[in-house]
Design a protein around this motif. Structure first.
Motif, PDB file in Angstrom:
ATOM      1  N   ILE A   1      -5.807  13.543  49.568  1.00  0.00           N
ATOM      2  CA  ILE A   1      -4.685  14.602  50.209  1.00  0.00           C
ATOM      3  C   ILE A   1      -3.763  14.974  48.915  1.00  0.00           C
ATOM      4  O   ILE A   1      -3.678  14.356  47.941  1.00  0.00           O
ATOM      5  N   GLY A   2      -3.187  16.185  49.318  1.00  0.00           N
ATOM      6  CA  GLY A   2      -2.360  16.637  48.280  1.00  0.00           C
ATOM      7  C   GLY A   2      -1.307  17.767  48.620  1.00  0.00           C
ATOM      8  O   GLY A   2      -1.359  18.553  49.618  1.00  0.00           O
ATOM      9  N   ALA A   3      -0.185  18.034  47.693  1.00  0.00           N
ATOM     10  CA  ALA A   3       0.857  18.990  48.173  1.00  0.00           C
ATOM     11  C   ALA A   3       1.296  19.523  46.896  1.00  0.00           C
ATOM     12  O   ALA A   3       1.247  18.771  45.709  1.00  0.00           O
ATOM     13  N   GLY A   4       2.066  20.680  46.900  1.00  0.00           N
ATOM     14  CA  GLY A   4       2.687  21.367  45.687  1.00  0.00           C
ATOM     15  C   GLY A   4       3.502  22.160  46.215  1.00  0.00           C
ATOM     16  O   GLY A   4       3.654  22.745  47.159  1.00  0.00           O
TER      17      GLY A   4
ATOM     18  N   ALA B   1       7.988  33.683  45.749  1.00  0.00           N
ATOM     19  CA  ALA B   1       8.933  32.286  45.458  1.00  0.00           C
ATOM     20  C   ALA B   1       8.900  31.501  46.666  1.00  0.00           C
ATOM     21  O   ALA B   1       8.563  31.729  47.593  1.00  0.00           O
ATOM     22  N   ASN B   2       9.439  30.395  46.487  1.00  0.00           N
ATOM     23  CA  ASN B   2       9.444  29.367  47.612  1.00  0.00           C
ATOM     24  C   ASN B   2       8.142  29.008  48.069  1.00  0.00           C
ATOM     25  O   ASN B   2       7.859  28.641  49.360  1.00  0.00           O
ATOM     26  N   GLY B   3       7.275  29.047  47.188  1.00  0.00           N
ATOM     27  CA  GLY B   3       5.984  28.762  47.878  1.00  0.00           C
ATOM     28  C   GLY B   3       5.610  27.217  47.851  1.00  0.00           C
ATOM     29  O   GLY B   3       5.966  26.410  47.078  1.00  0.00           O
ATOM     30  N   LYS B   4       4.816  26.745  49.121  1.00  0.00           N
ATOM     31  CA  LYS B   4       4.243  25.460  49.045  1.00  0.00           C
ATOM     32  C   LYS B   4       2.932  25.342  49.532  1.00  0.00           C
ATOM     33  O   LYS B   4       2.804  26.293  50.360  1.00  0.00           O
ATOM     34  N   PHE B   5       2.157  24.410  49.437  1.00  0.00           N
ATOM     35  CA  PHE B   5       0.948  24.159  49.837  1.00  0.00           C
ATOM     36  C   PHE B   5       0.631  22.648  49.966  1.00  0.00           C
ATOM     37  O   PHE B   5       1.254  21.783  49.594  1.00  0.00           O
ATOM     38  N   ALA B   6      -0.342  22.454  50.886  1.00  0.00           N
ATOM     39  CA  ALA B   6      -0.917  21.287  51.369  1.00  0.00           C
ATOM     40  C   ALA B   6      -2.189  21.280  51.744  1.00  0.00           C
ATOM     41  O   ALA B   6      -2.869  22.134  52.288  1.00  0.00           O
ATOM     42  N   TYR B   7      -2.983  19.843  51.446  1.00  0.00           N
ATOM     43  CA  TYR B   7      -4.490  20.041  51.785  1.00  0.00           C
ATOM     44  C   TYR B   7      -4.866  18.740  51.994  1.00  0.00           C
ATOM     45  O   TYR B   7      -4.216  17.598  51.548  1.00  0.00           O
ATOM     46  N   TYR B   8      -5.967  18.612  52.661  1.00  0.00           N
ATOM     47  CA  TYR B   8      -6.864  17.362  52.943  1.00  0.00           C
ATOM     48  C   TYR B   8      -8.196  17.518  52.808  1.00  0.00           C
ATOM     49  O   TYR B   8      -8.630  18.611  53.482  1.00  0.00           O
ATOM     50  N   THR B   9      -8.881  16.710  52.543  1.00  0.00           N
ATOM     51  CA  THR B   9     -10.408  16.590  52.865  1.00  0.00           C
ATOM     52  C   THR B   9     -10.740  14.980  53.521  1.00  0.00           C
ATOM     53  O   THR B   9     -10.131  14.153  53.091  1.00  0.00           O
ATOM     54  N   ALA B  10     -11.598  14.818  54.479  1.00  0.00           N
ATOM     55  CA  ALA B  10     -11.756  13.588  54.920  1.00  0.00           C
ATOM     56  C   ALA B  10     -13.333  13.547  55.277  1.00  0.00           C
ATOM     57  O   ALA B  10     -13.828  14.363  55.857  1.00  0.00           O
TER      58      ALA B  10
ATOM     59  N   GLY C   1     -17.921  16.380  56.677  1.00  0.00           N
ATOM     60  CA  GLY C   1     -16.320  15.868  56.829  1.00  0.00           C
ATOM     61  C   GLY C   1     -15.868  17.245  57.233  1.00  0.00           C
ATOM     62  O   GLY C   1     -16.123  18.252  57.688  1.00  0.00           O
ATOM     63  N   TRP C   2     -14.313  17.081  57.068  1.00  0.00           N
ATOM     64  CA  TRP C   2     -13.448  18.187  57.483  1.00  0.00           C
ATOM     65  C   TRP C   2     -12.513  18.563  56.349  1.00  0.00           C
ATOM     66  O   TRP C   2     -12.054  17.446  55.632  1.00  0.00           O
ATOM     67  N   THR C   3     -12.082  19.745  56.198  1.00  0.00           N
ATOM     68  CA  THR C   3     -11.086  20.039  55.283  1.00  0.00           C
ATOM     69  C   THR C   3      -9.886  21.073  55.945  1.00  0.00           C
ATOM     70  O   THR C   3     -10.181  21.763  56.803  1.00  0.00           O
ATOM     71  N   TYR C   4      -8.716  21.136  55.142  1.00  0.00           N
ATOM     72  CA  TYR C   4      -7.651  21.684  55.853  1.00  0.00           C
ATOM     73  C   TYR C   4      -6.886  22.266  54.575  1.00  0.00           C
ATOM     74  O   TYR C   4      -6.608  21.432  53.622  1.00  0.00           O
ATOM     75  N   TYR C   5      -6.374  23.298  54.465  1.00  0.00           N
ATOM     76  CA  TYR C   5      -5.736  23.778  53.383  1.00  0.00           C
ATOM     77  C   TYR C   5      -4.378  24.965  54.076  1.00  0.00           C
ATOM     78  O   TYR C   5      -4.874  25.798  54.804  1.00  0.00           O
ATOM     79  N   GLY C   6      -3.267  24.625  53.851  1.00  0.00           N
ATOM     80  CA  GLY C   6      -2.328  25.312  54.341  1.00  0.00           C
ATOM     81  C   GLY C   6      -1.130  26.048  53.028  1.00  0.00           C
ATOM     82  O   GLY C   6      -0.924  25.294  52.094  1.00  0.00           O
TER      83      GLY C   6
ATOM     84  N   GLU D   1       2.468  32.702  55.921  1.00  0.00           N
ATOM     85  CA  GLU D   1       1.976  31.698  56.389  1.00  0.00           C
ATOM     86  C   GLU D   1       0.527  31.604  56.533  1.00  0.00           C
ATOM     87  O   GLU D   1       0.046  32.533  57.442  1.00  0.00           O
ATOM     88  N   SER D   2      -0.215  30.602  56.022  1.00  0.00           N
ATOM     89  CA  SER D   2      -1.573  30.675  56.238  1.00  0.00           C
ATOM     90  C   SER D   2      -2.120  29.256  56.276  1.00  0.00           C
ATOM     91  O   SER D   2      -2.011  28.296  55.828  1.00  0.00           O
ATOM     92  N   ASP D   3      -3.158  29.142  57.300  1.00  0.00           N
ATOM     93  CA  ASP D   3      -3.682  27.811  57.654  1.00  0.00           C
ATOM     94  C   ASP D   3      -5.273  28.095  57.920  1.00  0.00           C
ATOM     95  O   ASP D   3      -5.696  28.645  58.651  1.00  0.00           O
ATOM     96  N   TRP D   4      -5.981  26.970  56.859  1.00  0.00           N
ATOM     97  CA  TRP D   4      -7.359  27.134  57.131  1.00  0.00           C
ATOM     98  C   TRP D   4      -7.935  25.741  57.617  1.00  0.00           C
ATOM     99  O   TRP D   4      -7.418  24.644  57.138  1.00  0.00           O
ATOM    100  N   ASN D   5      -8.645  25.676  58.504  1.00  0.00           N
ATOM    101  CA  ASN D   5      -9.504  24.679  58.768  1.00  0.00           C
ATOM    102  C   ASN D   5     -11.155  24.738  58.828  1.00  0.00           C
ATOM    103  O   ASN D   5     -11.466  25.978  58.986  1.00  0.00           O
ATOM    104  N   ALA D   6     -11.887  23.669  58.365  1.00  0.00           N
ATOM    105  CA  ALA D   6     -13.306  24.133  58.201  1.00  0.00           C
ATOM    106  C   ALA D   6     -14.011  22.756  58.142  1.00  0.00           C
ATOM    107  O   ALA D   6     -13.690  21.839  57.624  1.00  0.00           O
TER     108      ALA D   6
END
Length: 228
Positions: A5-8, A35-44, A63-68, A99-104
């Motif tokens: 899991i991560g964020a930045g 500007a004012n950018g942020k992202f978060a992700y995880y894999t399981a 597994g599953w992955t998410y990126y936003g 705003e963008s959200d990916w799931n796969a």
């Protein structure tokens, strides 16, 4: 079992906003800062090792992955088509928001080997057989509230990463690595233009076809813990 899991955050970058077939206009392209950018992700993931020795492992997983990601567009410079000038220079003025959200789901292979006693090299490669994308593109310069709803499914993707880790003991370690992620939707995904174009508050909707894709690469630092 394995996961991360991560964020930045980020405050630099450039964004091109390209449009076509707007009010009989063939093509328009504007350049914006970010500007004012942020992202978060995880894999399981869950998997098994089909090859295993005292210093190496080779396995498969599902597994599953998410990126936003969210960010603001700053300033505006018209670089194609003089008919719709931005009229805003590249200065700290918010002109849009994305705003963008990916799931796969993901299917892949994993390998690791120990170098000496405490150093480990690991890598995994994952194939994404299907993606789900949700996005919203707000245009804040226009006289009326305007935004685009973005939806996409199907498509595919790939995720590759490798890391070099040092273990302080048999369970806890720290590592540095690099990764490349790419995802895309099928060609007949959708985008819907939404505009509150009157004083009553009625929303005008204009659907169209679109395709979405993303690429991300970079380095990372990770903390890991292995359960016996």
């Amino acid at each position: 079992m394995k996961g991360n899991i991560g964020a930045g955050r980020f405050d630099k970058g450039r964004m091109n906003d390209e449009d076509s077939s707007i009010d009989k206009l063939a093509y328009s392209n504007t350049l914006h800062g970010q500007a004012n950018g942020k992202f978060a992700y995880y894999t399981a993931d869950a998997g098994f090792n089909f090859l295993r020795g005292s210093t190496y492992k080779l396995g498969a997983f599902v597994g599953w992955t998410y990126y936003g990601q969210k960010s603001d567009s700053i300033g505006c410079v018209q670089i194609a088509s003089p008919f719709f000038p931005c009229q805003v220079p590249m200065q700290p003025l918010i002109t849009g928001r994305q705003e963008s959200d990916w799931n796969a789901p993901r299917i892949g292979l994993y390998a690791e080997t120990m170098l000496l006693e405490r150093w480990r090299v690991s890598a995994d490669v994952a194939y994404l057989p299907w993606t789900d994308f949700r996005g919203r593109d707000d245009h804040l310069l226009r006289p009326r509230p305007t935004f685009y709803d973005q939806r996409g499914q199907g498509g595919g993707g790939v995720q590759v990463e490798g890391a070099l880790s040092y273990f302080f003991n048999k369970n806890f370690g720290i590592g540095i690595g690099a990764r490349y992620w790419a995802m895309w939707t099928k060609n007949n995904s959708s985008v819907t233009y939404n505009c509150i174009c009157d004083d009553v508050g009625n929303i005008v909707k204009q659907p169209a076809l679109a395709k979405y894709s993303m690429e991300r690469w970079g380095t990372f630092i990770e903390l890991s813990y292995r359960f016996d």
